[in-house]
Design a protein around this motif. Structure first.
Motif: not given
Length: 120
Positions: A70, A73-74, A78, A83
């Protein structure tokens, strides 16, 4: 309100510091991240996310104990602009995939606060 503004300004100032670290790297998969790099980078992260990723304010998420996949991916989202968050984008721009994985591995191994479900 003043505290939130102050925190935001501190984080923006730190973006320059983290950006200078990240500017030394590119998005390639061949840029390893050693323990010194992770240690230096997590000091910057701590200004918003707290020591070891345990934020002391609801304005910033707790990242300690999150799943590594997670976090990878996050952070990539960014970095790559998928994102949007100006502070986070500034922090992670230029990080290689290997650096992101090392940072995610570090935070995934930290102890986060225990969350217990309550019946309502």
């Amino acid at each position: 309100m003043r505290h939130a503004v102050s925190r935001g300004l501190i984080c923006l100032a730190l973006c320059g510091f983290a950006g200078s670290i990240a500017a030394q790297e590119d998005h390639g998969n061949d840029k390893p991240a050693g323990n010194d790099w992770v240690s230096q980078t997590t000091q910057t992260c701590a200004s918003c996310h707290g020591k070891n990723g345990v934020s002391q304010t609801p304005n910033f998420p707790v990242i300690a104990g999150q799943h590594q996949d997670y976090l990878v991916h996050t952070i990539k989202a960014y970095r790559d602009g998928d994102r949007e968050n100006a502070i986070m984008a500034g922090q992670v721009q230029g990080m290689s995939d290997a650096q992101i994985k090392a940072l995610a591995r570090y935070y995934s191994k930290q102890s986060g606060p225990l969350h217990t479900a309550t019946a309502e």
